[in-house]
Design a protein around this motif. Structure first.
Motif, PDB file in Angstrom:
ATOM      1  N   ARG A 274     -27.316   7.355 -16.028  1.00  0.00           N
ATOM      2  CA  ARG A 274     -26.187   7.607 -16.940  1.00  0.00           C
ATOM      3  C   ARG A 274     -24.886   7.089 -16.334  1.00  0.00           C
ATOM      4  NH1 ARG A 274     -26.394  13.737 -18.095  1.00  0.00           N
ATOM      5  NH2 ARG A 274     -24.495  13.316 -19.273  1.00  0.00           N
ATOM      6  N   ALA A 275     -24.725   7.312 -15.033  1.00  0.00           N
ATOM      7  CA  ALA A 275     -23.507   6.824 -14.370  1.00  0.00           C
ATOM      8  C   ALA A 275     -23.460   5.294 -14.378  1.00  0.00           C
ATOM      9  CB  ALA A 275     -23.445   7.353 -12.937  1.00  0.00           C
ATOM     10  N   ALA A 276     -24.619   4.663 -14.191  1.00  0.00           N
ATOM     11  CA  ALA A 276     -24.675   3.194 -14.213  1.00  0.00           C
ATOM     12  C   ALA A 276     -24.329   2.668 -15.606  1.00  0.00           C
ATOM     13  CB  ALA A 276     -26.061   2.704 -13.783  1.00  0.00           C
ATOM     14  N   ALA A 277     -24.838   3.353 -16.632  1.00  0.00           N
ATOM     15  CA  ALA A 277     -24.554   2.934 -18.013  1.00  0.00           C
ATOM     16  C   ALA A 277     -23.062   3.057 -18.306  1.00  0.00           C
ATOM     17  CB  ALA A 277     -25.361   3.780 -18.999  1.00  0.00           C
ATOM     18  N   LEU A 278     -22.476   4.160 -17.841  1.00  0.00           N
ATOM     19  CA  LEU A 278     -21.038   4.357 -18.065  1.00  0.00           C
ATOM     20  C   LEU A 278     -20.238   3.261 -17.360  1.00  0.00           C
ATOM     21  CD1 LEU A 278     -18.951   6.219 -19.363  1.00  0.00           C
ATOM     22  CD2 LEU A 278     -18.854   7.487 -17.206  1.00  0.00           C
ATOM     23  N   GLU A 279     -20.650   2.955 -16.124  1.00  0.00           N
ATOM     24  CA  GLU A 279     -19.954   1.891 -15.385  1.00  0.00           C
ATOM     25  C   GLU A 279     -20.069   0.551 -16.120  1.00  0.00           C
ATOM     26  OE1 GLU A 279     -21.166   1.455 -11.261  1.00  0.00           O
ATOM     27  OE2 GLU A 279     -19.660  -0.121 -10.933  1.00  0.00           O
ATOM     28  N   LEU A 280     -21.256   0.305 -16.648  1.00  0.00           N
ATOM     29  CA  LEU A 280     -21.478  -0.945 -17.409  1.00  0.00           C
ATOM     30  C   LEU A 280     -20.497  -1.063 -18.580  1.00  0.00           C
ATOM     31  CD1 LEU A 280     -23.506  -3.410 -17.784  1.00  0.00           C
ATOM     32  CD2 LEU A 280     -24.748  -1.924 -19.376  1.00  0.00           C
ATOM     33  N   THR A 281     -20.272   0.065 -19.278  1.00  0.00           N
ATOM     34  CA  THR A 281     -19.367   0.008 -20.450  1.00  0.00           C
ATOM     35  C   THR A 281     -17.911  -0.128 -20.028  1.00  0.00           C
ATOM     36  OG1 THR A 281     -19.046   2.417 -20.543  1.00  0.00           O
ATOM     37  CG2 THR A 281     -20.872   1.505 -21.833  1.00  0.00           C
ATOM     38  N   ARG A 282     -17.604   0.288 -18.802  1.00  0.00           N
ATOM     39  CA  ARG A 282     -16.196   0.314 -18.380  1.00  0.00           C
ATOM     40  C   ARG A 282     -15.749  -0.957 -17.686  1.00  0.00           C
ATOM     41  NH1 ARG A 282     -15.363   6.587 -16.439  1.00  0.00           N
ATOM     42  NH2 ARG A 282     -15.228   7.402 -18.575  1.00  0.00           N
ATOM     43  N   ARG A 283     -16.691  -1.717 -17.151  1.00  0.00           N
ATOM     44  CA  ARG A 283     -16.310  -2.945 -16.444  1.00  0.00           C
ATOM     45  C   ARG A 283     -15.980  -4.033 -17.460  1.00  0.00           C
ATOM     46  NH1 ARG A 283     -19.091  -4.129 -11.526  1.00  0.00           N
ATOM     47  NH2 ARG A 283     -19.987  -5.853 -12.655  1.00  0.00           N
ATOM     48  N   PRO A 284     -15.043  -4.896 -17.105  1.00  0.00           N
ATOM     49  CA  PRO A 284     -14.712  -5.973 -18.037  1.00  0.00           C
ATOM     50  C   PRO A 284     -15.924  -6.870 -18.299  1.00  0.00           C
ATOM     51  CG  PRO A 284     -13.666  -6.294 -15.885  1.00  0.00           C
ATOM     52  CD  PRO A 284     -14.285  -4.950 -15.855  1.00  0.00           C
ATOM     53  N   VAL A 285     -16.063  -7.298 -19.527  1.00  0.00           N
ATOM     54  CA  VAL A 285     -17.151  -8.219 -19.860  1.00  0.00           C
ATOM     55  C   VAL A 285     -16.698  -9.626 -19.449  1.00  0.00           C
ATOM     56  CG1 VAL A 285     -18.608  -9.118 -21.725  1.00  0.00           C
ATOM     57  CG2 VAL A 285     -17.715  -6.781 -21.844  1.00  0.00           C
ATOM     58  N   PRO A 286     -17.458 -10.285 -18.563  1.00  0.00           N
ATOM     59  CA  PRO A 286     -17.021 -11.607 -18.098  1.00  0.00           C
ATOM     60  C   PRO A 286     -17.102 -12.663 -19.201  1.00  0.00           C
ATOM     61  CG  PRO A 286     -19.166 -11.086 -17.191  1.00  0.00           C
ATOM     62  CD  PRO A 286     -18.731  -9.885 -17.974  1.00  0.00           C
TER      63      PRO A 286
END
Ligand code: ADP
Ligand code: MG
Length: 286
Positions: A274-286
């Motif tokens: 869940r934490a990894a998924a949240l991080e994925l949504t929060r990082r800028p999309v390259p």
């Protein structure tokens, strides 16, 4: 003790977390030609975490073994319309997707054993590398029009660099590479990166390795720390802060047709995904 503190902190952070939808649909292929590195576990558990976070998610299973379909509780015996019919017979994806019992926000396009033949049948087909791209594009367009946009499409690949994986790499804009933090993983990565570069040159110029996730991370071993350090040194932008611990719960969940998030929501493995998924949504999309 340190793990318990981390889990406790994570649980509190996740309680109030908001999973923001991306500006446009993100299509990610989970790839690594090595088997057993956590591709399917990553595809499935990230997808469930995103869906539970309120996002609209589709998992596309293009591994003939159908492990992602199994883990998502999706019927995929031989007679079920699947990605085989989509890729080989041009059946619209809308006709094969099923809703996963894991979440009403989660769809899965299943793989059946038929798909093992597709690798060969595709060879003689026109635009054989673009079949999945076309199918996903049509589905996304249809959903947009119906006002039911998908936020994430996650493609689970077989452990090879054959035509199914090529189709997945042509269909996606982002590659997510799970790396098992138990081997000198970078060596095995060279071939994958070379192939991704070939894709960029010939078939999909927009493709980027956006995300690397360290899996089966055992904080007690020096090797895991060393692998993590090496991976972060090479891919500082791409590597998620969150690592996925080695956890029995993660490996048990699929045999119950469940993700680890439903099988044991408070386990370290579930919290980490869940934490990894949240991080994925929060990082800028390259
Ligand atoms: P791949 O799709 O790359 O072959 P899987 O996700 O199927 O890899 O994982 C391979 C095996 O390892 C499976 O039995 C899976 O349940 C197990 N596994 C995956 N991630 C973990 C983990 N973090 N901890 C323990 N076992 C794991
Ligand atoms: Mg797999």
């Amino acid at each position: 003790m340190r793990d318990l503190t981390r889990d406790h902190q994570r649980r509190r952070e996740l309680e109030n977390a908001v999973f923001e939808a991306p500006a446009s649909t993100r299509v990610l292929t989970v790839a690594n030609q090595k088997g057993g590195v956590g591709k399917t576990s990553t595809a499935v558990n990230l997808a469930v975490a995103l869906a539970q976070g309120g996002l609209q998610v589709l998992v596309v299973d293009v591994d003939p073994q159908g492990n992602a379909s199994t883990a998502l509780g999706i019927d995929h015996h031989a007679d079920v319309p699947s990605m085989y019919e989509v890729l080989v017979e041009s059946l619209p994806m809308a006709e094969v997707v099923q809703t996963s019992p894991e979440s009403e926000n989660l769809l899965c396009a299943p793989a059946t054993i038929d798909l093992s033949g597709a690798e060969i049948e595709l060879v003689s087909m026109v635009a054989r590398e673009n079949r999945l791209r076309g199918a996903i594009r049509d589905l996304l367009a249809e959903r947009e029009k119906a006002g039911a946009r998908l936020d994430y499409v996650i493609i689970d690949c077989p452990p090879s660099l054959g035509l199914l994986t090529v189709n997945a790499l042509v269909a996606a804009r982002e590659v997510l590479i799970p790396i098992q933090a138990e081997y000198y993983a970078l060596e095995g990565l060279t071939l994958l990166l070379k192939n991704i570069e070939l894709m960029r040159q010939h078939l999909n110029p927009d493709l980027v390795v956006s995300t690397i996730l360290l899996t089966m991370y055992d904080a007690r071993t020096r090797l895991a720390a060393q692998v993590a350090e090496d991976v972060r040194a090479h891919f500082p932008e791409q590597t998620l802060e969150v690592t996925i611990p080695r956890s029995v719960r993660i490996s048990e969940a699929p045999s119950y047709g469940q993700s680890v998030l439903t099988y044991d929501a408070n386990s370290s493995g579930a919290l980490a995904y869940r934490a990894a998924a949240l991080e994925l949504t929060r990082r800028p999309v390259p």
